[in-house]
Design a protein around this motif. Structure first.
Motif, PDB file in Angstrom:
ATOM      1  N   LYS A 253      -2.802   9.970  -2.278  1.00  0.00           N
ATOM      2  CA  LYS A 253      -1.596  10.564  -1.485  1.00  0.00           C
ATOM      3  C   LYS A 253      -0.361   9.525  -1.311  1.00  0.00           C
ATOM      4  CE  LYS A 253      -2.268  10.739   3.131  1.00  0.00           C
ATOM      5  NZ  LYS A 253      -2.612  11.255   4.385  1.00  0.00           N
ATOM      6  N   ILE A 254       0.785   9.911  -1.501  1.00  0.00           N
ATOM      7  CA  ILE A 254       1.903   9.311  -1.258  1.00  0.00           C
ATOM      8  C   ILE A 254       2.647   9.628  -0.094  1.00  0.00           C
ATOM      9  CG2 ILE A 254       3.922   8.303  -2.460  1.00  0.00           C
ATOM     10  CD1 ILE A 254       2.890   9.288  -5.070  1.00  0.00           C
TER      11      ILE A 254
ATOM     12  N   SER B 125       4.257  13.635   2.965  1.00  0.00           N
ATOM     13  CA  SER B 125       3.215  13.060   2.156  1.00  0.00           C
ATOM     14  C   SER B 125       2.965  14.197   0.983  1.00  0.00           C
ATOM     15  CB  SER B 125       2.016  12.831   2.906  1.00  0.00           C
ATOM     16  OG  SER B 125       2.457  11.844   3.968  1.00  0.00           O
TER      17      SER B 125
ATOM     18  N   THR C 287       7.561   3.661   1.193  1.00  0.00           N
ATOM     19  CA  THR C 287       6.389   4.481   0.530  1.00  0.00           C
ATOM     20  C   THR C 287       5.003   3.722   0.677  1.00  0.00           C
ATOM     21  OG1 THR C 287       8.206   5.883  -0.403  1.00  0.00           O
ATOM     22  CG2 THR C 287       5.762   5.803  -1.330  1.00  0.00           C
ATOM     23  N   THR C 288       4.243   4.377   0.986  1.00  0.00           N
ATOM     24  CA  THR C 288       2.797   3.864   0.983  1.00  0.00           C
ATOM     25  C   THR C 288       1.752   4.670   0.053  1.00  0.00           C
ATOM     26  OG1 THR C 288       2.310   4.893   3.246  1.00  0.00           O
ATOM     27  CG2 THR C 288       3.202   2.755   3.015  1.00  0.00           C
ATOM     28  N   TYR C 289       0.727   4.247  -0.469  1.00  0.00           N
ATOM     29  CA  TYR C 289      -0.280   5.076  -1.110  1.00  0.00           C
ATOM     30  C   TYR C 289      -1.565   4.781  -0.245  1.00  0.00           C
ATOM     31  CZ  TYR C 289       2.778   5.036  -5.484  1.00  0.00           C
ATOM     32  OH  TYR C 289       3.762   5.477  -6.282  1.00  0.00           O
TER      33      TYR C 289
ATOM     34  N   GLU D 139       9.220   9.336  -6.629  1.00  0.00           N
ATOM     35  CA  GLU D 139       8.559   8.223  -6.788  1.00  0.00           C
ATOM     36  C   GLU D 139       7.977   8.095  -8.048  1.00  0.00           C
ATOM     37  OE1 GLU D 139       6.169   4.652  -5.606  1.00  0.00           O
ATOM     38  OE2 GLU D 139       8.226   5.674  -5.037  1.00  0.00           O
TER      39      GLU D 139
ATOM     40  N   VAL E 165       5.431   6.724 -10.571  1.00  0.00           N
ATOM     41  CA  VAL E 165       4.031   6.227 -10.415  1.00  0.00           C
ATOM     42  C   VAL E 165       3.655   5.645 -11.951  1.00  0.00           C
ATOM     43  CG1 VAL E 165       1.772   6.601  -9.734  1.00  0.00           C
ATOM     44  CG2 VAL E 165       3.419   7.898  -8.494  1.00  0.00           C
TER      45      VAL E 165
ATOM     46  N   ASN F 216       6.064   9.237   2.331  1.00  0.00           N
ATOM     47  CA  ASN F 216       7.280   8.744   2.175  1.00  0.00           C
ATOM     48  C   ASN F 216       7.860   8.673   3.756  1.00  0.00           C
ATOM     49  OD1 ASN F 216      10.210   8.416   1.878  1.00  0.00           O
ATOM     50  ND2 ASN F 216      10.369  10.439   1.091  1.00  0.00           N
TER      51      ASN F 216
END
Length: 706
Positions: free
Chosen positions: A618-619, A662, A595-597, A629, A631, A621
């Protein structure tokens, strides 16, 4: 029963009957010892005398289970009770009654209020079906020392997380916003007030000695938050606090708990702690112990009988004590009324059979177990490759069903799904063999296997109340097992079971993948199998730091800033023979998702009392997993007049994200999130900058100003 009727009932009670309501004993006094249906969780006080007539004035019973036995005792009691005031039955269902859920420390690693609340709801339903009205849970004691055996009952090392999850559990048990508790709910008892988790050297029942600033900012904060959900009970702790045993402390129980924290319901002692005031040597006799406790605010004495023996005499000598007694009895009568016991003091014995180990409860227990596991390390080993055909499980936990953890109440090992059983059920195409040692494994099985699971950990009996330990390392045989498996050259991963963080520095480099399962409960094997086979992704994050070595504890993420911050210099805040920091830090946890932010935005750079700040982002997947997720938002007060921690967790969220999707997310910071308790015990804030971190505590994403 209406309020006027309850007051009338109080007016008809004799002093002996009132004192009886303030006393709690075990159930064998009425029907004898009944095998597994009566549980003692403390030292024996049977030598203390209880008059025959006093037995039928008693207010509550501890440790009795099953509808049949609670009904039997209730009937025997009411037959001889003059005013027919029904008994309360209380129990320690810390993480389950018959269906056992993950230990609380594991549950906290889900960071999910809904999971924690639902767990409590399911426990309450099973308890009430067994005739139990009060549960001695949740424990929200802040913990920083893994040597303390009761870390397994806690929600970890952060006061806000512990308090919020404590609130969720109270909400789940009581199932009501008002005073009435429904027929499938129980009264919750918040424990242990206060600072029990701060025991010196991590020894259970040991003294606690800390500044009041430390108490109000951290150790007391957990209770302050959890009390917002209005638990019907608070339990006093065993420890002394700054030189005074808590069960004799007016400062803690009256000035702080009742006045500052506004707790107005029932205060109960822990098991025998009133009589144990003599062991603390603040009371020369049981009578003095009773006097200290009643004046401090203890309203129900658990198991020991100093109130039964001496409270009437104390009131004759000091009539002002009667006001304390009347107020306490009125609270107890109101609770019994709110539980509906005056109308129906019994429970349907047939109904109990359909309320325990229900299929839907077991399904939820499996989901709770999966969310509680934490993937600590993964060198592209997990999930297990789909082409794998033969798996070998080795280690002391390879096929055992003893995966419930301590305080497993009426849970039975025969109801547990072992790791081997879970793997066979989840992946029937696999050939699975399990052995406790490599020596037991046939050479042919070793040659043919494609993957090895090393099932290691700490025996469940080594954690829990009274089980403090100086040794947190894996035992030598297990360390050697890992090295021996490594030497085989076959892909492998480790699954670890424990009731506390363990110190793994001397073996972690030999572990390519490590799933920390804690003690997952009844559905252990299935939950773990679904994670390691890739049917779901681990998503938990640690709520308690893992030390590198035993001697590194207590260790926690929110340490105060030092004048000589830890670095490579000898003249810095570090150990000379240990790397800086924990092995696995608070908030650490891996997934299979990558996962990225992105797109971090700040609504404003300046905060005021009337202007909150919203951080949006924004996250994404990119994986094939639907998951939640976690946070975590931390702050750093760049400059303050009183020393503050390097990082402080202030907000957290679990955000569901579908596979390949996302989501936009946001977190809000109010002025109150930035305030702290200063050296004069005033909650305050100073002008200046605050750095904001999301998950990664090494790089701030924004700086805001007040």
């Amino acid at each position: 029963m209406k309020s006027e009727q309850i007051k009338d009932l109080l007016g008809r009670m004799t002093l002996e009957e009132k004192v009886g309501q303030l006393s709690q004993i075990t159930g064998e006094h009425y029907v004898g010892k009944v095998n597994e249906e009566m549980v003692e969780t403390g030292p024996d006080f049977s030598s203390l005398s209880i008059k025959e007539e006093a037995l039928y004035t008693i207010g509550s019973i501890i440790g009795v289970s099953s509808a049949k036995i609670t009904n039997l005792i209730q009937a025997e009691y009411l037959k001889k009770s003059r005013l027919k005031i029904p008994l309360l039955f209380m129990h320690d269902a810390i993480h389950g009654y018959k269906t056992i859920f993950p230990i609380p420390l594991a549950l906290s690693c889900s960071w999910d209020e809904e999971v924690v609340q639902k767990t409590a709801e399911e426990i309450a339903s099973e308890l009430r079906a067994a005739g139990i009205h009060v549960n001695f849970s949740p424990m929200v004691d802040l913990v920083r020392d893994a040597r303390w055996g009761r870390v397994m009952e806690s929600f970890g090392e952060d006061p806000i997380l512990s308090g919020v999850l404590g609130k969720a559990m109270v909400r789940g048990y009581q199932k009501s916003d008002g005073r009435q508790i429904p027929q499938d709910g129980v009264a919750s008892c918040l424990k242990h007030f206060a600072a029990y988790g701060g025991a010196i050297a991590g020894k259970d029942y040991n003294a606690v000695d800390m500044s009041m600033r430390e108490f109000f900012e951290y150790y007391g904060k957990t209770y302050e938050i959890a009390l917002e959900e209005n638990p019907r009970f608070v339990m006093s702790s065993f420890n002394s606090f700054n030189g005074v045993p808590v069960s004799a402390s007016k400062e803690l129980l009256r000035d702080i708990l009742q006045t500052k924290y506004h707790f107005e319901d029932i205060l109960i002692s822990d098991w025998g702690s009133v009589a144990e005031l003599q062991n603390h040597r603040v009371a020369a006799s049981p009578k003095e112990a009773a006097d200290l406790a009643i004046q401090a605010g203890i309203e129900i004495e658990m198991v020991s009988t100093t109130y039964l023996q001496y409270l009437e005499e104390l009131i004759e000598e000091n009539p002002a004590l009667l006001e304390y007694v009347d107020r306490a009895v009125l609270k107890i009568l109101h609770l019994k009324n709110d539980l509906g016991l005056f109308e129906n003091p019994y429970v349907d014995e047939e109904k109990e059979k359909t309320h325990h180990l229900k299929e839907e409860t077991l399904r939820f227990a499996k989901e709770a177990s999966k969310k509680s596991c934490v993937l600590l390390k993964n060198n592209q080993v997990l999930p297990i490759n789909k082409n794998t055909k033969r798996i070998l499980i080795v280690g002391p936990f390879s096929s055992t069903r003893q995966l419930l953890g301590n305080w497993h109440c009426k849970g039975k090992f025969e109801d547990v799904i072992s790791l081997k059983e879970g793997l066979i059920d989840v992946a029937p195409q696999l050939e699975v063999q399990a052995y406790e040692t490599l020596e037991e494994c046939p050479a042919q099985a070793m040659r043919n296997c494609d993957f090895i699971l090393v099932a290691i950990g700490e025996n469940w009996q080594l954690s829990g109340e009274g089980h403090s330990s100086v040794q947190l390392e894996l035992e030598p045989l297990q360390r050697q097992l890992i090295k021996d498996v490594k030497s085989l050259g076959i892909p492998y991963a480790c699954i670890c079971f424990s009731g506390r963080p363990l110190a793994l520095q001397n073996i972690v480099d030999d572990i390519p993948a490590l799933l920390w399962s804690w003690f997952p409960g009844t559905q252990a094997g299935t939950a773990i199998a679904e994670l390691i086979m890739g049917k779901d992704t681990p998503s938990g994050k640690l709520t308690m730091s893992f030390p590198r070595h035993s001697a590194q504890v207590p260790i926690y993420y929110n340490e105060y800033s030092s004048g000589r911050p830890a670095n490579d210099s000898s003249y810095s805040n570090r150990y000379q023979d240990c790397e800086i920091g924990p092995l696995f830090n608070f908030g650490h946890g891996l997934t299979y998702t990558n996962t990225t932010y992105s797109d971090f935005q700040l609504s404003d750079e300046n905060i005021t009392e009337n202007n909150e700040i919203i951080i949006s982002f924004k996250i994404h997947n990119p994986s094939d997993y639907d998951y939640s997720e976690i946070v975590i938002l931390y702050i750093e007060d760049v400059i303050s007049q009183t020393i503050r921690p390097e990082r402080e967790m202030k907000k957290f969220k679990t955000i569901p994200i579908a596979a390949k999707q996302s989501v936009k997310a946001s977190m809000t910071i109010q002025m109150d999130d930035l305030k702290y308790v200063n050296s004069k015990l005033k909650r305050t804030i100073e002008r200046g900058n605050f750095n904001i971190y999301i998950n990664d505590t090494t790089k701030p994403i924004f700086t805001i100003e007040y």
